[in-house]
Design an enzyme around this catalytic site. Structure first.
Site, PDB file in Angstrom:
ATOM      1  N   LYS A 112       0.721  -1.190  -0.105  1.00 39.92           N
ATOM      2  CA  LYS A 112       0.015   0.134  -0.191  1.00 39.92           C
ATOM      3  C   LYS A 112       0.757   1.369   0.159  1.00 39.92           C
ATOM      4  CE  LYS A 112      -4.210  -1.952   1.975  1.00 39.92           C
ATOM      5  NZ  LYS A 112      -5.473  -1.918   3.092  1.00 39.92           N
ATOM      6  N   LYS A 194      -5.549 -10.418  -6.440  1.00 36.00           N
ATOM      7  CA  LYS A 194      -6.670 -11.033  -5.597  1.00 36.00           C
ATOM      8  C   LYS A 194      -8.148 -10.044  -5.997  1.00 36.00           C
ATOM      9  CE  LYS A 194      -5.684  -8.556  -1.396  1.00 36.00           C
ATOM     10  NZ  LYS A 194      -5.825  -8.231  -0.140  1.00 36.00           N
ATOM     11  N   LYS A 197     -11.226  -4.703  -3.082  1.00 34.76           N
ATOM     12  CA  LYS A 197     -12.021  -3.529  -2.857  1.00 34.76           C
ATOM     13  C   LYS A 197     -11.421  -2.154  -3.612  1.00 34.76           C
ATOM     14  CE  LYS A 197     -13.477  -4.342   2.012  1.00 34.76           C
ATOM     15  NZ  LYS A 197     -12.943  -4.105   3.273  1.00 34.76           N
TER      16      LYS A 197
HETATM   17  P1  AMP Z   1     -10.634  -6.307   3.769  1.00 30.45           P
HETATM   18  O1  AMP Z   1     -11.243  -5.998   2.481  1.00 30.45           O
HETATM   19  O2  AMP Z   1      -9.196  -6.203   3.607  1.00 30.45           O
HETATM   20  O3  AMP Z   1     -11.250  -5.359   4.708  1.00 30.45           O
HETATM   21  O4  AMP Z   1     -10.606  -7.809   4.130  1.00 30.45           O
HETATM   22  C1  AMP Z   1     -11.768  -8.282   5.044  1.00 30.45           C
HETATM   23  C2  AMP Z   1     -11.579 -10.027   4.992  1.00 30.45           C
HETATM   24  O5  AMP Z   1     -11.849 -10.533   3.670  1.00 30.45           O
HETATM   25  C3  AMP Z   1     -10.131 -10.457   5.366  1.00 30.45           C
HETATM   26  O6  AMP Z   1     -10.418 -11.545   6.281  1.00 30.45           O
HETATM   27  C4  AMP Z   1      -9.741 -10.585   4.380  1.00 30.45           C
HETATM   28  O7  AMP Z   1      -8.476 -11.687   4.131  1.00 30.45           O
HETATM   29  C5  AMP Z   1     -10.572 -10.983   3.199  1.00 30.45           C
HETATM   30  N1  AMP Z   1     -10.435 -10.932   1.965  1.00 30.45           N
HETATM   31  C6  AMP Z   1     -10.087  -9.916   1.217  1.00 30.45           C
HETATM   32  N2  AMP Z   1     -10.026  -9.858  -0.025  1.00 30.45           N
HETATM   33  C7  AMP Z   1     -10.065 -11.311  -0.284  1.00 30.45           C
HETATM   34  C8  AMP Z   1     -10.347 -12.128  -1.469  1.00 30.45           C
HETATM   35  N3  AMP Z   1      -9.725 -11.704  -2.715  1.00 30.45           N
HETATM   36  N4  AMP Z   1     -10.330 -13.538  -1.252  1.00 30.45           N
HETATM   37  C9  AMP Z   1     -10.570 -14.112   0.005  1.00 30.45           C
HETATM   38  N5  AMP Z   1     -10.534 -13.134   0.991  1.00 30.45           N
HETATM   39  C10 AMP Z   1     -10.528 -11.994   0.981  1.00 30.45           C
END
Ligand code: AMP
Ligand code: TRP
Length: 327
Positions: A112, A194, A197
Protein backbone atom coordinates in the site's frame (compact mmCIF):
# COMPACT_ATOMS: atom_id res chain seq x y z
CA UNK A 1 -12.90 -20.32 29.41
CA UNK A 2 -14.85 -21.01 26.18
CA UNK A 3 -12.86 -20.95 22.95
CA UNK A 4 -13.20 -17.61 21.25
CA UNK A 5 -13.06 -16.27 17.72
CA UNK A 6 -12.63 -12.68 16.62
CA UNK A 7 -12.72 -11.22 13.14
CA UNK A 8 -13.47 -7.97 11.38
CA UNK A 9 -13.85 -6.24 8.05
CA UNK A 10 -13.05 -2.63 7.29
CA UNK A 11 -15.99 -0.44 6.30
CA UNK A 12 -14.36 0.70 3.11
CA UNK A 13 -16.38 0.74 -0.13
CA UNK A 14 -17.07 -2.23 -2.39
CA UNK A 15 -17.27 -5.30 -0.16
CA UNK A 16 -17.14 -8.20 -2.57
CA UNK A 17 -17.60 -11.91 -3.02
CA UNK A 18 -13.98 -12.48 -1.91
CA UNK A 19 -14.69 -10.87 1.46
CA UNK A 20 -17.74 -13.08 1.83
CA UNK A 21 -16.24 -16.37 0.65
CA UNK A 22 -12.82 -15.84 2.25
CA UNK A 23 -14.00 -14.54 5.60
CA UNK A 24 -17.59 -13.72 6.56
CA UNK A 25 -19.08 -16.98 5.29
CA UNK A 26 -16.85 -18.98 7.61
CA UNK A 27 -17.90 -16.96 10.63
CA UNK A 28 -21.45 -18.16 10.16
CA UNK A 29 -20.47 -21.79 10.63
CA UNK A 30 -17.98 -21.16 13.40
CA UNK A 31 -20.27 -19.02 15.56
CA UNK A 32 -21.98 -22.11 16.97
CA UNK A 33 -18.74 -23.75 18.05
CA UNK A 34 -17.02 -20.71 19.55
CA UNK A 35 -17.85 -17.64 21.53
CA UNK A 36 -17.71 -15.15 18.67
CA UNK A 37 -16.88 -11.47 18.25
CA UNK A 38 -17.40 -9.83 14.87
CA UNK A 39 -16.31 -6.26 14.67
CA UNK A 40 -16.70 -3.52 12.06
CA UNK A 41 -13.18 -2.14 12.19
CA UNK A 42 -13.84 1.51 11.40
CA UNK A 43 -10.65 2.72 13.11
CA UNK A 44 -8.69 0.66 10.61
CA UNK A 45 -10.47 2.43 7.74
CA UNK A 46 -8.90 5.81 8.54
CA UNK A 47 -5.46 4.47 7.69
CA UNK A 48 -6.45 5.84 4.26
CA UNK A 49 -8.39 9.07 3.68
CA UNK A 50 -12.19 8.62 4.00
CA UNK A 51 -15.21 10.81 3.46
CA UNK A 52 -16.65 11.11 7.00
CA UNK A 53 -20.29 10.83 6.02
CA UNK A 54 -19.69 7.85 3.80
CA UNK A 55 -17.56 6.13 6.41
CA UNK A 56 -20.33 6.49 8.99
CA UNK A 57 -22.93 5.06 6.61
CA UNK A 58 -20.71 2.21 5.48
CA UNK A 59 -19.90 1.24 9.05
CA UNK A 60 -23.56 0.45 9.60
CA UNK A 61 -23.84 -1.22 6.19
CA UNK A 62 -21.01 -3.62 6.98
CA UNK A 63 -22.81 -4.62 10.17
CA UNK A 64 -25.88 -5.23 7.99
CA UNK A 65 -23.77 -7.41 5.71
CA UNK A 66 -22.70 -9.54 8.69
CA UNK A 67 -26.34 -10.00 9.64
CA UNK A 68 -27.49 -10.68 6.08
CA UNK A 69 -24.76 -13.32 5.72
CA UNK A 70 -26.19 -15.15 8.71
CA UNK A 71 -24.22 -13.94 11.70
CA UNK A 72 -26.76 -14.30 14.50
CA UNK A 73 -26.76 -11.50 17.08
CA UNK A 74 -28.34 -13.88 19.61
CA UNK A 75 -25.28 -16.09 19.37
CA UNK A 76 -22.45 -13.75 18.35
CA UNK A 77 -21.34 -10.33 19.51
CA UNK A 78 -21.51 -7.82 16.64
CA UNK A 79 -20.13 -4.36 17.31
CA UNK A 80 -18.29 -1.33 15.98
CA UNK A 81 -14.62 -1.03 16.91
CA UNK A 82 -14.73 2.66 17.88
CA UNK A 83 -17.59 1.98 20.32
CA UNK A 84 -15.18 0.03 22.50
CA UNK A 85 -12.44 2.49 23.41
CA UNK A 86 -10.26 -0.28 24.77
CA UNK A 87 -9.19 -1.17 21.21
CA UNK A 88 -7.39 2.15 20.73
CA UNK A 89 -6.11 2.05 24.29
CA UNK A 90 -4.60 -1.41 24.01
CA UNK A 91 -3.09 -0.49 20.66
CA UNK A 92 -1.11 2.28 22.31
CA UNK A 93 0.02 -0.03 25.10
CA UNK A 94 1.14 -2.69 22.60
CA UNK A 95 3.20 -0.07 20.77
CA UNK A 96 5.39 -0.43 23.83
CA UNK A 97 6.37 -3.98 22.82
CA UNK A 98 6.26 -3.69 19.01
CA UNK A 99 9.32 -2.92 16.94
CA UNK A 100 9.35 -0.51 14.03
CA UNK A 101 11.29 -3.06 11.98
CA UNK A 102 8.44 -5.58 12.40
CA UNK A 103 5.90 -3.11 11.06
CA UNK A 104 8.07 -2.06 8.14
CA UNK A 105 8.35 -5.70 7.11
CA UNK A 106 4.58 -6.24 6.66
CA UNK A 107 3.82 -6.95 3.02
CA UNK A 108 0.43 -5.22 3.12
CA UNK A 109 2.12 -2.04 4.39
CA UNK A 110 4.83 -2.27 1.76
CA UNK A 111 2.30 -2.81 -1.06
CA UNK A 112 0.00 0.00 0.00
CA UNK A 113 2.84 2.38 0.80
CA UNK A 114 4.22 1.81 -2.67
CA UNK A 115 0.92 2.86 -4.25
CA UNK A 116 0.32 5.93 -2.10
CA UNK A 117 3.96 7.04 -1.96
CA UNK A 118 4.24 10.58 -0.54
CA UNK A 119 0.93 10.56 1.28
CA UNK A 120 1.20 7.39 3.33
CA UNK A 121 -0.44 7.98 6.69
CA UNK A 122 1.31 7.01 9.92
CA UNK A 123 -1.77 4.93 10.74
CA UNK A 124 -1.02 2.59 7.86
CA UNK A 125 2.21 1.56 9.55
CA UNK A 126 0.50 1.08 12.94
CA UNK A 127 -2.43 -0.81 11.41
CA UNK A 128 -1.20 -4.31 12.48
CA UNK A 129 -0.76 -3.16 16.09
CA UNK A 130 -4.40 -2.10 16.21
CA UNK A 131 -5.31 -5.45 14.68
CA UNK A 132 -3.23 -7.22 17.36
CA UNK A 133 -5.11 -5.20 19.99
CA UNK A 134 -8.46 -6.25 18.47
CA UNK A 135 -7.51 -9.90 18.70
CA UNK A 136 -5.68 -9.97 22.05
CA UNK A 137 -8.34 -7.91 23.81
CA UNK A 138 -10.70 -10.89 23.76
CA UNK A 139 -8.16 -13.67 24.49
CA UNK A 140 -8.99 -14.95 21.03
CA UNK A 141 -8.16 -18.54 20.09
CA UNK A 142 -9.01 -18.44 16.39
CA UNK A 143 -9.10 -15.67 13.77
CA UNK A 144 -11.03 -16.57 10.60
CA UNK A 145 -9.65 -14.46 7.74
CA UNK A 146 -8.56 -14.66 4.13
CA UNK A 147 -5.00 -15.54 3.22
CA UNK A 148 -3.80 -11.91 3.03
CA UNK A 149 -4.13 -11.49 6.81
CA UNK A 150 -1.91 -14.40 7.81
CA UNK A 151 1.19 -12.28 8.34
CA UNK A 152 -0.71 -9.88 10.61
CA UNK A 153 -1.79 -12.76 12.82
CA UNK A 154 1.76 -14.03 13.02
CA UNK A 155 2.81 -10.56 14.17
CA UNK A 156 -0.02 -10.58 16.73
CA UNK A 157 1.42 -13.80 18.15
CA UNK A 158 4.92 -12.31 18.25
CA UNK A 159 3.62 -9.26 20.12
CA UNK A 160 1.72 -11.46 22.59
CA UNK A 161 4.74 -13.71 23.20
CA UNK A 162 6.94 -10.70 23.85
CA UNK A 163 4.43 -9.10 26.21
CA UNK A 164 4.00 -12.37 28.12
CA UNK A 165 7.76 -12.74 28.42
CA UNK A 166 8.43 -9.18 29.55
CA UNK A 167 5.41 -8.56 31.77
CA UNK A 168 4.17 -12.01 32.76
CA UNK A 169 1.68 -14.43 31.22
CA UNK A 170 -1.27 -12.31 30.05
CA UNK A 171 -2.38 -13.06 26.51
CA UNK A 172 -3.57 -16.22 24.85
CA UNK A 173 -1.89 -16.92 21.49
CA UNK A 174 -4.33 -16.80 18.57
CA UNK A 175 -4.26 -19.08 15.52
CA UNK A 176 -5.37 -18.05 12.04
CA UNK A 177 -8.27 -19.95 10.48
CA UNK A 178 -7.81 -19.78 6.72
CA UNK A 179 -10.20 -21.77 4.53
CA UNK A 180 -8.72 -24.29 2.09
CA UNK A 181 -10.88 -23.02 -0.77
CA UNK A 182 -11.80 -19.35 -1.03
CA UNK A 183 -9.00 -17.80 1.03
CA UNK A 184 -7.88 -15.97 -2.07
CA UNK A 185 -10.55 -15.23 -4.65
CA UNK A 186 -8.89 -13.67 -7.68
CA UNK A 187 -9.92 -10.72 -9.82
CA UNK A 188 -12.24 -11.57 -12.72
CA UNK A 189 -10.30 -9.41 -15.14
CA UNK A 190 -6.81 -10.39 -14.00
CA UNK A 191 -6.49 -13.75 -12.23
CA UNK A 192 -2.96 -12.92 -11.08
CA UNK A 193 -4.37 -10.30 -8.67
CA UNK A 194 -6.74 -10.90 -5.77
CA UNK A 195 -10.29 -9.60 -5.99
CA UNK A 196 -9.96 -6.27 -4.25
CA UNK A 197 -12.12 -3.47 -2.86
CA UNK A 198 -9.66 -0.84 -3.92
CA UNK A 199 -9.18 -1.87 -7.55
CA UNK A 200 -10.26 1.14 -9.62
CA UNK A 201 -11.89 -1.09 -12.21
CA UNK A 202 -15.10 -2.61 -10.76
CA UNK A 203 -15.15 -5.32 -13.48
CA UNK A 204 -12.74 -7.47 -11.45
CA UNK A 205 -15.03 -7.87 -8.46
CA UNK A 206 -18.60 -8.96 -7.79
CA UNK A 207 -19.73 -6.48 -5.13
CA UNK A 208 -22.09 -7.88 -2.52
CA UNK A 209 -24.70 -5.33 -3.52
CA UNK A 210 -24.38 -5.73 -7.32
CA UNK A 211 -27.69 -6.33 -9.10
CA UNK A 212 -28.38 -9.37 -11.29
CA UNK A 213 -27.61 -7.59 -14.58
CA UNK A 214 -24.27 -6.32 -13.33
CA UNK A 215 -23.35 -9.78 -12.08
CA UNK A 216 -24.26 -11.32 -15.42
CA UNK A 217 -22.25 -8.73 -17.33
CA UNK A 218 -19.16 -9.09 -15.13
CA UNK A 219 -19.06 -12.88 -15.41
CA UNK A 220 -19.63 -12.66 -19.14
CA UNK A 221 -16.57 -10.44 -19.50
CA UNK A 222 -14.46 -12.42 -17.05
CA UNK A 223 -11.08 -13.49 -18.38
CA UNK A 224 -10.62 -17.21 -19.13
CA UNK A 225 -7.55 -19.33 -19.90
CA UNK A 226 -6.52 -20.83 -23.20
CA UNK A 227 -7.72 -24.38 -23.81
CA UNK A 228 -11.21 -25.67 -23.32
CA UNK A 229 -11.15 -28.11 -20.42
CA UNK A 230 -13.00 -27.13 -17.27
CA UNK A 231 -11.16 -28.46 -14.23
CA UNK A 232 -9.18 -27.23 -11.22
CA UNK A 233 -5.62 -26.67 -12.40
CA UNK A 234 -3.11 -24.23 -10.91
CA UNK A 235 -1.65 -23.52 -14.30
CA UNK A 236 -5.07 -22.23 -15.42
CA UNK A 237 -5.82 -19.63 -12.74
CA UNK A 238 -8.83 -17.94 -14.35
CA UNK A 239 -10.91 -21.11 -14.75
CA UNK A 240 -9.78 -22.42 -11.36
CA UNK A 241 -10.95 -19.17 -9.77
CA UNK A 242 -14.38 -19.36 -11.42
CA UNK A 243 -14.70 -23.00 -10.38
CA UNK A 244 -13.76 -22.17 -6.78
CA UNK A 245 -16.44 -19.50 -6.60
CA UNK A 246 -18.95 -21.94 -8.07
CA UNK A 247 -17.90 -24.69 -5.65
CA UNK A 248 -18.28 -22.47 -2.60
CA UNK A 249 -21.63 -21.04 -3.63
CA UNK A 250 -23.15 -24.42 -4.47
CA UNK A 251 -21.58 -26.42 -1.64
CA UNK A 252 -20.43 -29.13 -4.07
CA UNK A 253 -17.14 -31.01 -3.79
CA UNK A 254 -14.36 -30.31 -6.30
CA UNK A 255 -15.02 -33.67 -7.98
CA UNK A 256 -18.74 -32.93 -8.28
CA UNK A 257 -17.98 -29.55 -9.80
CA UNK A 258 -15.65 -31.06 -12.39
CA UNK A 259 -18.18 -33.78 -13.20
CA UNK A 260 -20.88 -31.16 -13.61
CA UNK A 261 -18.86 -29.30 -16.25
CA UNK A 262 -17.43 -32.26 -18.08
CA UNK A 263 -17.89 -31.81 -21.81
CA UNK A 264 -19.34 -28.30 -21.35
CA UNK A 265 -17.85 -25.06 -22.62
CA UNK A 266 -16.80 -21.80 -20.95
CA UNK A 267 -20.09 -20.12 -21.85
CA UNK A 268 -21.96 -22.80 -19.93
CA UNK A 269 -19.62 -22.43 -16.94
CA UNK A 270 -20.20 -18.69 -16.87
CA UNK A 271 -23.93 -19.08 -17.20
CA UNK A 272 -24.20 -21.62 -14.35
CA UNK A 273 -21.86 -19.54 -12.21
CA UNK A 274 -24.00 -16.45 -12.83
CA UNK A 275 -27.12 -18.37 -11.81
CA UNK A 276 -25.48 -19.70 -8.64
CA UNK A 277 -24.28 -16.22 -7.69
CA UNK A 278 -27.66 -14.60 -8.27
CA UNK A 279 -29.33 -17.37 -6.31
CA UNK A 280 -27.09 -16.53 -3.36
CA UNK A 281 -27.36 -12.76 -3.78
CA UNK A 282 -31.12 -12.46 -4.00
CA UNK A 283 -31.98 -13.59 -0.45
CA UNK A 284 -28.76 -12.09 0.89
CA UNK A 285 -29.65 -8.65 -0.47
CA UNK A 286 -33.25 -8.99 0.68
CA UNK A 287 -32.07 -9.61 4.22
CA UNK A 288 -29.60 -6.72 3.93
CA UNK A 289 -32.37 -4.29 3.01
CA UNK A 290 -34.84 -5.62 5.54
CA UNK A 291 -32.78 -4.80 8.63
CA UNK A 292 -34.30 -1.68 10.14
CA UNK A 293 -32.28 1.22 11.53
CA UNK A 294 -33.61 0.84 15.04
CA UNK A 295 -32.99 -2.88 15.09
CA UNK A 296 -29.43 -2.33 13.91
CA UNK A 297 -28.79 0.34 16.54
CA UNK A 298 -30.02 -2.02 19.25
CA UNK A 299 -27.88 -4.91 18.02
CA UNK A 300 -24.77 -2.74 17.90
CA UNK A 301 -25.31 -1.25 21.32
CA UNK A 302 -25.88 -4.70 22.86
CA UNK A 303 -22.71 -5.84 21.10
CA UNK A 304 -20.77 -2.88 22.43
CA UNK A 305 -21.85 -3.62 26.01
CA UNK A 306 -20.91 -7.30 25.76
CA UNK A 307 -17.56 -6.51 24.17
CA UNK A 308 -16.67 -3.87 26.74
CA UNK A 309 -17.36 -6.24 29.59
CA UNK A 310 -14.54 -8.44 28.35
CA UNK A 311 -12.23 -5.75 27.02
CA UNK A 312 -12.14 -3.50 30.08
CA UNK A 313 -10.57 -5.91 32.59
CA UNK A 314 -7.92 -6.93 30.07
CA UNK A 315 -6.80 -3.36 29.48
CA UNK A 316 -6.73 -2.79 33.23
CA UNK A 317 -4.60 -5.88 33.67
CA UNK A 318 -2.19 -4.82 30.92
CA UNK A 319 -1.83 -1.33 32.43
CA UNK A 320 -1.18 -2.78 35.84
CA UNK A 321 1.48 -5.10 34.50
CA UNK A 322 3.15 -2.25 32.63
CA UNK A 323 3.15 -0.01 35.68
CA UNK A 324 0.91 2.63 34.15
CA UNK A 325 -0.46 4.94 36.84
CA UNK A 326 -4.16 4.91 37.57
CA UNK A 327 -4.58 1.25 36.79
P1 AMP B 1 -10.59 -6.32 3.80
O1 AMP B 1 -11.23 -6.21 2.48
O2 AMP B 1 -9.12 -6.10 3.70
O3 AMP B 1 -11.24 -5.55 4.91
O4 AMP B 1 -10.74 -7.86 4.19
C1 AMP B 1 -11.81 -8.40 4.91
C2 AMP B 1 -11.67 -9.91 4.95
O5 AMP B 1 -11.85 -10.45 3.64
C3 AMP B 1 -10.30 -10.40 5.42
O6 AMP B 1 -10.45 -11.54 6.22
C4 AMP B 1 -9.59 -10.70 4.14
O7 AMP B 1 -8.58 -11.69 4.32
C5 AMP B 1 -10.72 -11.23 3.28
N1 AMP B 1 -10.45 -11.02 1.85
C6 AMP B 1 -10.21 -9.84 1.23
N2 AMP B 1 -10.03 -10.02 -0.10
C7 AMP B 1 -10.16 -11.35 -0.33
C8 AMP B 1 -10.11 -12.16 -1.51
N3 AMP B 1 -9.86 -11.65 -2.73
N4 AMP B 1 -10.29 -13.50 -1.36
C9 AMP B 1 -10.54 -14.04 -0.16
N5 AMP B 1 -10.62 -13.32 0.99
C10 AMP B 1 -10.44 -12.00 0.91
N1 TRP C 1 -6.95 -6.23 8.74
C1 TRP C 1 -8.14 -6.93 8.44
C2 TRP C 1 -8.44 -6.82 6.95
O1 TRP C 1 -8.15 -5.87 6.30
C3 TRP C 1 -9.32 -6.41 9.22
C4 TRP C 1 -9.13 -6.60 10.67
C5 TRP C 1 -8.86 -5.65 11.60
C6 TRP C 1 -9.18 -7.83 11.35
N2 TRP C 1 -8.75 -6.20 12.83
C7 TRP C 1 -8.95 -7.54 12.72
C8 TRP C 1 -9.39 -9.15 10.95
C9 TRP C 1 -8.90 -8.53 13.68
C10 TRP C 1 -9.36 -10.15 11.93
C11 TRP C 1 -9.10 -9.84 13.28
O2 TRP C 1 -9.03 -7.69 6.42
Amino acid sequence: MPKRIFSGVQPTANLHLGNYLGAIRNWVGLQHEYESFFCVVNLHAITAPQDPRELAARTRDVARIYLAAGVDPQVSTIFVQSDVHEHAELEWLLNGVTRLSELERMTQFKDKAKKQRENVLAGLLMYPVLMAADILLYQTDLVPVGHDQKQHIELTRDIAVRFNRDYGETFRLPEPFIPKVGAKIMSLDDPSKKMSKSDENPAGRIALLDDADTIRRKFKRAVTDSGTEIRFDESRPAITNLLSIYQLLTGKTAAEVEANFEGKGYAQLKSELTDATIEFMRPFQERFHSIGDEELTRILSDGRDRAREIARPIVREVMKRMGIAGA
